[in-house]
Every structure is written in structure tokens, then in C-alpha cells.
Scaffold this motif. Structure first.
Motif, PDB file in Angstrom:
ATOM      1  N   HIS A 279     113.043   8.549  71.989  1.00 43.61           N
ATOM      2  CA  HIS A 279     113.588   8.890  70.681  1.00 43.61           C
ATOM      3  C   HIS A 279     113.979  10.368  70.581  1.00 43.61           C
ATOM      4  O   HIS A 279     113.846  11.003  69.538  1.00 43.61           O
ATOM      5  N   SER A 280     114.491  10.890  71.692  1.00 38.12           N
ATOM      6  CA  SER A 280     114.875  12.302  71.717  1.00 38.12           C
ATOM      7  C   SER A 280     115.972  12.617  70.704  1.00 38.12           C
ATOM      8  O   SER A 280     115.989  13.716  70.125  1.00 38.12           O
ATOM      9  N   LEU A 281     116.870  11.685  70.463  1.00 41.79           N
ATOM     10  CA  LEU A 281     117.933  11.924  69.480  1.00 41.79           C
ATOM     11  C   LEU A 281     117.351  12.128  68.081  1.00 41.79           C
ATOM     12  O   LEU A 281     117.734  13.052  67.356  1.00 41.79           O
ATOM     13  N   LEU A 282     116.417  11.257  67.711  1.00 40.48           N
ATOM     14  CA  LEU A 282     115.822  11.355  66.378  1.00 40.48           C
ATOM     15  C   LEU A 282     114.968  12.609  66.237  1.00 40.48           C
ATOM     16  O   LEU A 282     114.956  13.256  65.177  1.00 40.48           O
ATOM     17  N   LEU A 283     114.259  12.976  67.292  1.00 41.58           N
ATOM     18  CA  LEU A 283     113.436  14.186  67.241  1.00 41.58           C
ATOM     19  C   LEU A 283     114.298  15.417  67.026  1.00 41.58           C
ATOM     20  O   LEU A 283     113.916  16.348  66.307  1.00 41.58           O
ATOM     21  N   GLU A 284     115.461  15.444  67.643  1.00 44.14           N
ATOM     22  CA  GLU A 284     116.364  16.578  67.469  1.00 44.14           C
ATOM     23  C   GLU A 284     117.018  16.565  66.099  1.00 44.14           C
ATOM     24  O   GLU A 284     117.123  17.600  65.443  1.00 44.14           O
ATOM     25  N   LEU A 285     117.449  15.411  65.645  1.00 44.34           N
ATOM     26  CA  LEU A 285     118.215  15.337  64.404  1.00 44.34           C
ATOM     27  C   LEU A 285     117.354  15.437  63.147  1.00 44.34           C
ATOM     28  O   LEU A 285     117.756  16.060  62.163  1.00 44.34           O
ATOM     29  N   PHE A 286     116.150  14.839  63.180  1.00 48.13           N
ATOM     30  CA  PHE A 286     115.419  14.615  61.939  1.00 48.13           C
ATOM     31  C   PHE A 286     114.117  15.395  61.798  1.00 48.13           C
ATOM     32  O   PHE A 286     113.355  15.146  60.868  1.00 48.13           O
ATOM     33  N   THR A 287     113.819  16.300  62.708  1.00 43.72           N
ATOM     34  CA  THR A 287     112.593  17.080  62.576  1.00 43.72           C
ATOM     35  C   THR A 287     112.923  18.576  62.452  1.00 43.72           C
ATOM     36  O   THR A 287     113.949  19.035  62.917  1.00 43.72           O
ATOM     37  N   ASP A 288     112.016  19.291  61.800  1.00 43.35           N
ATOM     38  CA  ASP A 288     112.222  20.721  61.586  1.00 43.35           C
ATOM     39  C   ASP A 288     112.233  21.484  62.902  1.00 43.35           C
ATOM     40  O   ASP A 288     113.003  22.432  63.080  1.00 43.35           O
ATOM     41  N   ALA A 289     111.380  21.084  63.833  1.00 46.80           N
ATOM     42  CA  ALA A 289     111.268  21.807  65.098  1.00 46.80           C
ATOM     43  C   ALA A 289     112.443  21.534  66.014  1.00 46.80           C
ATOM     44  O   ALA A 289     112.973  22.431  66.671  1.00 46.80           O
ATOM     45  N   GLY A 290     112.894  20.268  66.074  1.00 44.54           N
ATOM     46  CA  GLY A 290     113.947  19.903  67.008  1.00 44.54           C
ATOM     47  C   GLY A 290     113.453  20.028  68.439  1.00 44.54           C
ATOM     48  O   GLY A 290     112.300  20.362  68.705  1.00 44.54           O
ATOM     49  N   ILE A 291     114.330  19.719  69.396  1.00 44.82           N
ATOM     50  CA  ILE A 291     113.991  19.875  70.806  1.00 44.82           C
ATOM     51  C   ILE A 291     115.215  20.357  71.537  1.00 44.82           C
ATOM     52  O   ILE A 291     116.328  20.370  70.997  1.00 44.82           O
ATOM     53  N   GLY A 292     115.044  20.787  72.772  1.00 42.30           N
ATOM     54  CA  GLY A 292     116.186  21.155  73.595  1.00 42.30           C
ATOM     55  C   GLY A 292     116.688  22.574  73.381  1.00 42.30           C
ATOM     56  O   GLY A 292     116.036  23.392  72.720  1.00 42.30           O
ATOM     57  N   THR A 293     117.855  22.845  73.979  1.00 41.86           N
ATOM     58  CA  THR A 293     118.482  24.162  73.908  1.00 41.86           C
ATOM     59  C   THR A 293     119.780  24.073  73.113  1.00 41.86           C
ATOM     60  O   THR A 293     120.686  23.328  73.494  1.00 41.86           O
ATOM     61  N   GLN A 294     119.836  24.815  72.036  1.00 46.28           N
ATOM     62  CA  GLN A 294     121.063  24.848  71.221  1.00 46.28           C
ATOM     63  C   GLN A 294     121.980  25.942  71.717  1.00 46.28           C
ATOM     64  O   GLN A 294     121.557  27.078  71.966  1.00 46.28           O
ATOM     65  N   ILE A 295     123.255  25.592  71.873  1.00 42.64           N
ATOM     66  CA  ILE A 295     124.267  26.531  72.374  1.00 42.64           C
ATOM     67  C   ILE A 295     125.148  26.995  71.231  1.00 42.64           C
ATOM     68  O   ILE A 295     125.666  26.180  70.461  1.00 42.64           O
ATOM     69  N   GLY A 296     125.297  28.304  71.109  1.00 43.14           N
ATOM     70  CA  GLY A 296     126.159  28.857  70.067  1.00 43.14           C
ATOM     71  C   GLY A 296     127.164  29.824  70.640  1.00 43.14           C
ATOM     72  O   GLY A 296     126.978  30.368  71.729  1.00 43.14           O
ATOM     73  N   ALA A 297     128.239  30.029  69.909  1.00 42.46           N
ATOM     74  CA  ALA A 297     129.286  30.955  70.351  1.00 42.46           C
ATOM     75  C   ALA A 297     128.870  32.392  70.115  1.00 42.46           C
ATOM     76  O   ALA A 297     129.402  33.301  70.707  1.00 42.46           O
TER      77      ALA A 297
END
Length: 297
Positions: A279-297
């Protein structure tokens, strides 16, 4: 508090935490590149499909773009066709391309579609050939490019890159409550069929549709520093430095470049997440902490 009451209370807290994100992403397009272990292990496949179905049910518009390298190699092996790679890229002659199209556009694509549908979704399988979705051009790698490592020129055969995306069919499916599942196969001006890196296709679709989010599933927690610690947020300058010092290397480079190109192209956020987590998608989308590495410009 009894065990049942405690469990119910925890469930309520989870739903309350998810509510603002459900509102934020309602009617927004989320492009997901699906690959790695999440496409191989049965429990992860079901977890992924359930996440996608839930996303659609709460008002999001998920679009799935999938790979299938291991499955292609397996089928080629069964027919006695040896897989040839140069700098990590599969050399794809006409016979191999026939197998690639059969596996990506047939076996793998329809398995994903069937699983999503069996769990309550309404998925539709596509390749880039459908509705002129993906126009491709032959990938040409010339002298001086990093992939070459000393070669003057490499002919990868039917390996392509995205020339353009026509999103009409994706928009139509979204409005009819369907979930598009896209195999990364495109057609060139000459009518030739090309196999394209799924990360690149996902990124180009996300940019073309001005998606809210691009999510790239991998077999790592995200981008890691030299000590193995997850880097939660990276900007363009950070990425360039980490590539130069070798922290970002190998197959992670094209994923990071793809994510960065997407946000530069107008996608609101791009994130690299661990597809080995249920459920990695839901953990990223629906939790305050999120998971993974976010890429920004």
C-alpha cells in the motif's frame, strides 16, 4: 478500552488523517509508473491494484504506466532468443520487438487490467498504438553521450523515445470513470513499433496532462545518501551535485531525471517510492509523513 474499540479508534484516526488529502486530490490526475517487485510478488500486485481502485473510488484519476523487462526476458528465453544488453539497454531487433509487444501489450498489460477489475475497478489496457497515444522516434545515442562509454554509435534497434503524446483517449477514459493502463510502446512516422522506457512515458504523460503528481515505484525506499539514509526532498541543484559525486548512480539517474523533467514541465510534484512496501501509494498520498523521495525544481 477493549481491543475492538482500540482498533476502531485507530481506523477512525487513519480516516481523519486521510480526509484532507482525499479532498486535495479529488478530480486530479495521478500518473503512476508501475514496475519492480510490485509487479512480481503476488501480495504486492494485489496491494497495488487495491490502492489504484481506492484512488479512483475517492475521486482521483489514476493512470498506470507499466514496465515488464523480466517478463520479456523470460519469454525470450523460452523461445531460445538470447537477450542482448548494451549499457543496460536491451537491443531490440524485429523478432525481439514482436515478443516485447506481445508481452507488454498482451500478457503483462492484461494481467494488470484483470487484477484491477477483479478488485472492483474499471481498467482499460492500452498501448501507444491506441488512439495515436504515443508517437515515437528511434533512440539515437551518439558519441560523447554518457550511455555510450566509448562507443561511436549504438543501434538499439526498435528502442525509441517519446516524440509526442496525444492525451485524447486518456481524457475520454477518465471522464467515463475508467482507469487507463498503458504499455510503453509507441509508433514512429515510418509505422515502425518502438519499445520505450516506461519511466519516460509516465513522465511525458504526466506533463502532457498537467498531472497533480507523478509516482515512480522502485525497488528502493527512494534516493539514498552514501550512508543509506533516505533523502526526503531533492531540488535540481541537489540532484546535480549527487550525480557528480556518485551518490545517485546507475538506474536511479534516469528515474531522477524523469521526475525532475516532469516538475519542470508543470507536474506539481514527482516522487520516487518503494514498491516493495504494501500500500505504498496510499501511504504516500494519504498520510502526513508520506514516504519516498520528492523531487522539486
Amino acid at each position: 478500552m477493549s481491543m475492538i474499540e482500540s482498533s476502531a479508534h485507530l481506523t477512525a484516526e487513519v480516516l481523519i488523517e486521510a480526509l484532507p488529502y482525499i479532498k486535495e486530490f479529488k478530480d486530479k490526475t495521478i500518473v503512476i509508473k508501475y514496475g519492480g517487485n510490485a509487479m512480481v510478488e503476488s501480495h504486492l500486485k494485489r496491494s497495488f491494484a487495491r490502492d489504484v481502485v481506492l484512488m479512483k473510488l475517492v475521486g482521483m484519476n489514476p493512470i498506470v504506466v507499466h514496465g515488464g523487462g523480466p517478463q520479456i526476458s523470460e519469454v525470450l528465453g523460452k523461445i531460445g532468443k538470447e537477450s542482448t544488453f548494451i549499457n543496460g539497454m536491451r537491443v531490440t531487433d524485429s523478432e525481439t520487438m514482436d515478443v516485447v509487444e506481445m508481452v507488454l501489450g498482451g500478457l503483462v498489460n492484461k494481467e494488470i487490467v484483470n487484477l484491477i477489475n477483479s478488485l472492483g475497478g474499471r481498467a482499460v489496457g492500452l498501448t501507444g498504438k491506441d488512439g495515436h497515444l504515443i508517437k515515437a522516434k528511434k533512440l539515437c545515442v551518439g558519441k560523447g553521450e554518457p550511455l555510450l562509454e566509448g562507443h561511436e554509435m549504438v543501434d538499439y534497434g526498435h528502442v525509441g523515445e517519446v516524440a509526442s503524446i496525444d492525451p485524447s483517449i486518456l481524457k475520454l477514459l477518465e471522464t467515463q470513470s475508467f482507469i487507463p493502463v498503458v504499455a510503453p510502446i509507441g509508433v514512429g512516422q515510418d509505422g515502425e513499433t518502438y519499445n520505450i522506457n516506461a519511466d519516460l512515458v509516465a513522465g511525458k504523460i504526466a506533463v502532457t496532462l498537467a498531472a497533480e503528481k507523478l509516482m515512480l515505484l522502485t525497488n528502493t525506499p527512494g534516493v539514498l545518501d552514501k550512508s543509506g539514509k533516505l533523502l526526503n526532498d531533492l531540488k535540481s541543484d541537489d540532484i546535480n551535485s549527487l550525480i557528480k559525486d556518485g551518490t545517485i548512480a546507475g538506474g536511479m539517474i534516469p528515474k531522477v531525471d524523469c521526475a525532475l523533467d516532469a516538475v519542470i514541465g508543470g507536474v506539481k510534484s514527482a516522487i520516487i517510492i518503494d514498491g516493495r512496501v504494501e500500500h505504498s501509494l496510499l501511504l504516500e498520498l494519504f498520510t502526513d509523513a508520506g514516504i519516498g523521495t520528492q523531487i522539486g525544481a
